[in-house]
Every structure is written in structure tokens, then in C-alpha cells.
Design an enzyme around this catalytic site. Structure first.
Site, PDB file in Angstrom:
ATOM      1  N   CYS A   1      16.784   9.046  -1.677  1.00  0.00           N
ATOM      2  CA  CYS A   1      16.122   8.075  -0.528  1.00  0.00           C
ATOM      3  C   CYS A   1      17.439   7.001  -0.009  1.00  0.00           C
ATOM      4  O   CYS A   1      17.327   6.102   0.713  1.00  0.00           O
ATOM      5  CB  CYS A   1      15.169   7.240  -0.278  1.00  0.00           C
ATOM      6  SG  CYS A   1      13.690   8.998  -0.184  1.00  0.00           S
TER       7      CYS A   1
ATOM      8  N   HIS B   1      14.981   0.462   3.508  1.00  0.00           N
ATOM      9  CA  HIS B   1      14.543   1.697   3.632  1.00  0.00           C
ATOM     10  C   HIS B   1      13.242   2.411   3.443  1.00  0.00           C
ATOM     11  O   HIS B   1      12.321   1.173   2.839  1.00  0.00           O
ATOM     12  CB  HIS B   1      14.588   2.668   2.161  1.00  0.00           C
ATOM     13  CG  HIS B   1      13.909   4.055   2.219  1.00  0.00           C
ATOM     14  ND1 HIS B   1      14.099   5.000   3.034  1.00  0.00           N
ATOM     15  CD2 HIS B   1      12.694   4.819   0.840  1.00  0.00           C
ATOM     16  CE1 HIS B   1      12.965   6.191   2.227  1.00  0.00           C
ATOM     17  NE2 HIS B   1      12.613   5.883   1.247  1.00  0.00           N
TER      18      HIS B   1
ATOM     19  N   ASN C   1       8.267   8.502   6.351  1.00  0.00           N
ATOM     20  CA  ASN C   1       9.258   7.650   5.750  1.00  0.00           C
ATOM     21  C   ASN C   1      10.197   9.419   5.637  1.00  0.00           C
ATOM     22  O   ASN C   1      10.268  10.518   5.304  1.00  0.00           O
ATOM     23  CB  ASN C   1       8.971   8.239   4.235  1.00  0.00           C
ATOM     24  CG  ASN C   1       9.911   7.571   2.896  1.00  0.00           C
ATOM     25  OD1 ASN C   1      10.545   8.097   2.987  1.00  0.00           O
ATOM     26  ND2 ASN C   1       9.478   7.492   1.559  1.00  0.00           N
TER      27      ASN C   1
HETATM   28  O1  UT7 Z   1      10.972   7.793  -0.403  1.00  0.00           O
HETATM   29  C1  UT7 Z   1      10.477   7.363  -2.048  1.00  0.00           C
HETATM   30  C2  UT7 Z   1      10.071   6.694  -2.072  1.00  0.00           C
HETATM   31  N1  UT7 Z   1       8.960   6.920  -2.172  1.00  0.00           N
HETATM   32  C3  UT7 Z   1       8.264   4.919  -1.822  1.00  0.00           C
HETATM   33  O2  UT7 Z   1       8.666   3.959  -2.302  1.00  0.00           O
HETATM   34  C4  UT7 Z   1       6.221   5.658  -1.967  1.00  0.00           C
HETATM   35  C5  UT7 Z   1       5.741   4.480  -3.153  1.00  0.00           C
HETATM   36  N2  UT7 Z   1       4.529   4.748  -3.132  1.00  0.00           N
HETATM   37  C6  UT7 Z   1       3.997   3.988  -2.114  1.00  0.00           C
HETATM   38  O3  UT7 Z   1       3.954   4.205  -1.382  1.00  0.00           O
HETATM   39  C7  UT7 Z   1       2.377   4.443  -2.526  1.00  0.00           C
HETATM   40  O4  UT7 Z   1       2.039   4.802  -3.793  1.00  0.00           O
HETATM   41  C8  UT7 Z   1       1.380   5.133  -1.823  1.00  0.00           C
HETATM   42  C9  UT7 Z   1       0.924   5.019  -0.348  1.00  0.00           C
HETATM   43  C10 UT7 Z   1       1.883   6.306  -1.895  1.00  0.00           C
HETATM   44  C11 UT7 Z   1      -0.216   5.361  -2.613  1.00  0.00           C
HETATM   45  O5  UT7 Z   1      -0.797   4.432  -2.147  1.00  0.00           O
HETATM   46  P1  UT7 Z   1      -1.651   3.039  -3.080  1.00  0.00           P
HETATM   47  O6  UT7 Z   1      -2.251   2.088  -2.475  1.00  0.00           O
HETATM   48  O7  UT7 Z   1      -0.572   3.238  -4.252  1.00  0.00           O
HETATM   49  O8  UT7 Z   1      -2.536   4.359  -3.464  1.00  0.00           O
HETATM   50  P2  UT7 Z   1      -2.983   5.081  -5.580  1.00  0.00           P
HETATM   51  O9  UT7 Z   1      -2.127   6.249  -5.170  1.00  0.00           O
HETATM   52  O10 UT7 Z   1      -3.636   3.974  -6.164  1.00  0.00           O
HETATM   53  O11 UT7 Z   1      -4.658   6.074  -4.059  1.00  0.00           O
HETATM   54  C12 UT7 Z   1      -5.339   5.113  -4.193  1.00  0.00           C
HETATM   55  C13 UT7 Z   1      -6.744   5.909  -3.639  1.00  0.00           C
HETATM   56  C14 UT7 Z   1      -7.350   6.511  -4.600  1.00  0.00           C
HETATM   57  O12 UT7 Z   1      -8.699   7.027  -4.995  1.00  0.00           O
HETATM   58  P3  UT7 Z   1      -9.264   6.538  -5.957  1.00  0.00           P
HETATM   59  O13 UT7 Z   1      -8.279   7.441  -7.396  1.00  0.00           O
HETATM   60  O14 UT7 Z   1      -8.891   5.576  -5.877  1.00  0.00           O
HETATM   61  O15 UT7 Z   1     -10.016   7.228  -5.760  1.00  0.00           O
HETATM   62  C15 UT7 Z   1      -6.247   8.377  -4.191  1.00  0.00           C
HETATM   63  O16 UT7 Z   1      -6.887   9.198  -4.098  1.00  0.00           O
HETATM   64  O17 UT7 Z   1      -6.542   6.169  -2.501  1.00  0.00           O
HETATM   65  C16 UT7 Z   1      -6.483   8.342  -2.494  1.00  0.00           C
HETATM   66  N3  UT7 Z   1      -5.416   8.309  -1.674  1.00  0.00           N
HETATM   67  C17 UT7 Z   1      -6.108   8.738  -0.751  1.00  0.00           C
HETATM   68  N4  UT7 Z   1      -7.112   9.027   0.344  1.00  0.00           N
HETATM   69  C18 UT7 Z   1      -7.260   9.140   2.224  1.00  0.00           C
HETATM   70  C19 UT7 Z   1      -3.908   9.217  -1.976  1.00  0.00           C
HETATM   71  N5  UT7 Z   1      -3.353   9.623  -1.076  1.00  0.00           N
HETATM   72  C20 UT7 Z   1      -4.974   9.497   0.164  1.00  0.00           C
HETATM   73  C21 UT7 Z   1      -4.854   9.844   1.513  1.00  0.00           C
HETATM   74  N6  UT7 Z   1      -6.136   9.185   2.733  1.00  0.00           N
HETATM   75  N7  UT7 Z   1      -3.962  10.244   2.148  1.00  0.00           N
END
Ligand code: UT7
Length: 341
Positions: free
Chosen positions: A113, A268, A298
Site C-alpha cells: 500500500c 492511504h 481499501n
Molecule cells: O492496507 C493495508 C493496511 N491495512 C490496514 O491499515 C488495516 C488495519 N486494521 C484495521 O483497519 C482494523 O483492525 C480492522 C478494520 C481490520 C478490524 O477492526 P478492529 O476494530 O481492529 O476489529 P477486530 O479485528 O479487533 O475485531 C473486533 C470484533 C471481533 O469479534 P470479537 O473477537 O470481539 O468477538 C471480530 O471477530 O469484530 C469481529 N469482526 C467482524 N464482525 C462483523 C471482524 N470482522 C467483522 C466483520 N463483521 N466483517
């Protein structure tokens, strides 16, 4: 080091198929509310059979028309992509041949990215050479090709698209400073690998093929890696917020400016929460941070270029402004470039 760098033209392309957040509820356990509130994404575009290079051509043709430049006047074509169509030839060679840019040499960049921002800096350095007058920088990504549509934590994030700029040293713009970084020690946080096809003579055991990871040595094999994107979202999130802050502080300090003197940060487009967290740390108002994530998702290295093209089309950029570009992602890598446009 200050270097002459003017954006003479820009263009972008998004494939026509649009997928809304609610469409994902048919394939994974998710909701429009979760995707919007956690990322800021409303919809994204997916290629329906268009190649990475074909999307790149469409963006490039718009950028050349905007710059009123013939492809035959290009001296260098740089293409950033993590999703090339072929192992060989490169996307940049295909583009060079298709456009008829017979004078240009062609080089692909893969820093995930961060690629568009690295490309701006590479272009500025090549343009120091008087024999190089015009550089075409393209980013084109077909992330749907490497997305696991059974993994809700990643499949809702990505989109396809392309962007291009024509760059020249012959104009008022300047690259005032850059900060490009890599941290391979965090490589495992964001992976996608080639399918591993062995030759028919048997494979060496893993222990012989790769020195074992130890205290001072990182692993080179990642058990979680598949041909599809695997991401430790929280790790990358933390890295991204720190990367934007570090890059912006470095380039403004090196060019002798205060952060508040920035007219625009064009980052980005990965997650609006990342942008808000970084802006808060920098004490930068969000109305100086350009975001079009809601419409595109993204798109990896294309996203900074698409955002730049939209800023130009919306008349948000004026000569003399201080504009910072910031990219971060796989590698892990990050890059920030400060331009006086
Ligand atoms: O382009 C390359 C660079 N990439 C990035 O910059 C991405 C960086 N990361 C992020 O933007 C965020 O970490 C994400 C958007 C990928 C995820 O957001 P988050 O607030 O960090 O969520 P998380 O991974 O901590 O997950 C929170 C909860 C989890 O459930 P539990 O364990 O709390 O029960 C996940 O299983 O959200 C759940 N979850 C979802 N729920 C509904 C993960 N994906 C989904 C989804 N729909 N699509």
C-alpha cells in the site's frame, strides 16, 4: 533533499461493478453497521474480469490527456501493484507497449500500500537527470484476485481500482522531503503468498530449506500465509497510526515546517479510524485529511493516487500548497512525501 516535482496530469479508474456493504451479509456473518462504524467503508468496486494492466491503462490514458502529453514523450513508466497479471512480463512493460511509449523504460514497484508514495519519490529522483523529462506513475490493484471471500475480517475491506499521474521536473512543484521506511520484522502481520508448486524431484525438508528462526533471526515461513490476504488487523492498525505520525513529523521537520502549516494530508485509504487517530496525535484537523474511503474501500497502492486525482478534480489543490502523501501496509512498509505543489 529538495527536488523539482510537478504533477502535470492525473487520472483514475474504478471498475463499474459496485458492491455495497449489505451485499456481504449474503456471504459472511457481518453487517453494514459493523463495516461502516469500524472502517468508514460504504461500498467498493470489483473488476469483472478486467486485468490489473487494463485498469492501469484507463487511468494512464486519463492522466496523459490531462497533462496534454503523448505517450511517446514519456521517458519512464513506474507501476505499483501487489496484484500483477503475470509473473513476467511486468505490468509496466505491458503498459509501455500498449500505450506506445517507445522511449520509456519501465519498472514495477511492489511495496504494497506504500507503493504510490514510494513511486513519487523514485520519480523525483529520476527526474533529477535532465535526460528524463516525463515520468508516468501508475498504481493498479485487483485485490479481489487475492481476497478470501470466506474471511469476514478482510473481505469487507478491499476494492479494485487504478490511478496515474504524469510527473515532470519542468514546473513550479517541489518534493521538499520524504521519509520511506521498511520493517521486515513485522512481515507476518500482512501476508499473501504464491501457491507453492514443487518440482517433481521431491522437496527439501523445511528445516533444511530455511534457517530456523531464533532470538536474532526472524522466520521466513509464515504458517498463516496462503495465496489470499491474511492480516493481523490490530497489529497493522497500530503500525499504521504510528507510521502516519512518524512520517508527517519527519517530513515537516526536515523541510522546516510545522505540522499545522500543511494544507492537505492525502493518506492511504484503509480505515477512517486510523486517519482520525493519526490526525488527533498530530493535532491536525480532519478537514485537512482527505478521505474517499466510503466510495472505494481499501485499494492498496492505488488509493493515494485515486485520492489525489479526486482532490484535483474537485479543485481542492492550488499551486503553492503544502501537501503530504502517506502510505502504509504490507512489508511492513510506510512512506511519506511532502510536496509543494
Ligand atoms: O492496507 C493495508 C493496511 N491495512 C490496514 O491499515 C488495516 C488495519 N486494521 C484495521 O483497519 C482494523 O483492525 C480492522 C478494520 C481490520 C478490524 O477492526 P478492529 O476494530 O481492529 O476489529 P477486530 O479485528 O479487533 O475485531 C473486533 C470484533 C471481533 O469479534 P470479537 O473477537 O470481539 O468477538 C471480530 O471477530 O469484530 C469481529 N469482526 C467482524 N464482525 C462483523 C471482524 N470482522 C467483522 C466483520 N463483521 N466483517
Amino acid at each position: 533533499m529538495q527536488m523539482k516535482l510537478t504533477i502535470a496530469g492525473s487520472g483514475s479508474y474504478l471498475p463499474p461493478t459496485t458492491v455495497e456493504n449489505r451485499d456481504f451479509t449474503r456471504i459472511v456473518d457481518t453487517s453494514d453497521e459493523w463495516i461502516r462504524s469500524r472502517t468508514g467503508i460504504f461500498r467498493r468496486h470489483f473488476s469483472d474480469g478486467e486485468l490489473t494492466v487494463e485498469m492501469g491503462v484507463k487511468a494512464a490514458e486519463k492522466a496523459l490527456a490531462d497533462a496534454k502529453l503523448a505517450a511517446s514523450e514519456l521517458d519512464l513508466i513506474l507501476v505499483s501493484s501487489v496484484t500483477p497479471d503475470y509473473v513476467t512480463p511486468t505490468v509496466s512493460c505491458l503498459l509501455q507497449g500498449y500505450l506506445g511509449a517507445a522511449q520509456a523504460f519501465a519498472l514495477d514497484i511492489n511495496v504494497a500500500c506504500s507503493g504510490f508514495v514510494y513511486g513519487l519519490d523514485l520519480a523525483a529522483r529520476y527526474l533529477q537527470d535532465p535526460s528524463i523529462r516525463h515520468v508516468l506513475l501508475v498504481a493498479s490493484e485487483k485485490l479481489s484476485r487475492v481476497t478470501d471471500f470466506t474471511d469476514r475480517s478482510t473481505c469487507v475491506l478491499f476494492g479494485d481500482g487504478a490511478a496515474a499521474v504524469v510527473l515532470t521536473a519542468n514546473g513550479p512543484g517541489e518534493e521538499l522531503a520524504c521519509c520511506l521506511k521498511a520493517d521486515g520484522r513485522q512481515a507476518q502481520a500482512l501476508t499473501a503468498c504464491y501457491p507453492d508448486r514443487n518440482h517433481p524431484f521431491g522437496a527439501a525438508p523445511a528445516s533444511l530449506a530455511t534457517p530456523p528462526a531464533g532470538k536474532d533471526r526472524m522466520a521466513l515461513r509464515f504458517p498463516q500465509a496462503t495465496p489470499f490476504i491474511h492480516m493481523d488487523g490490530r497489529e497493522v492498525y497500530r503500525f499504521a497510526v504510528g507510521a502516519i505520525e512518524q512520517g508527517i513529523r519527519a517530513v515537516t521537520a526536515s523541510a522546516g515546517y510545522q505540522v499545522e502549516q500543511l494544507d492537505w494530508l492525502i493518506p492511504h485509504q484503509a480505515n477512517n479510524r486510523i486517519l482520525e487517530a493519526a490526525a488527533k496525535r498530530l493535532n491536525l484537523p480532519m478537514d485537512k485529511v482527505y478521505s474517499c474511503l466510503d466510495e472505494i474501500g481499501n485499494t492498496s497502492s492505488s488509493s493515494v493516487g485515486i485520492a489525489l486525482d479526486r482532490c484535483r478534480q474537485q479543485g481542492l489543490l492550488q499551486g503553492g500548497q503544502l501537501v503530504a502523501f502517506s502510505g502504509f501496509g504490507g512489508g511492513l512498509t510506510h512512506g511519506t512525501v511532502l510536496l509543494k505543489i
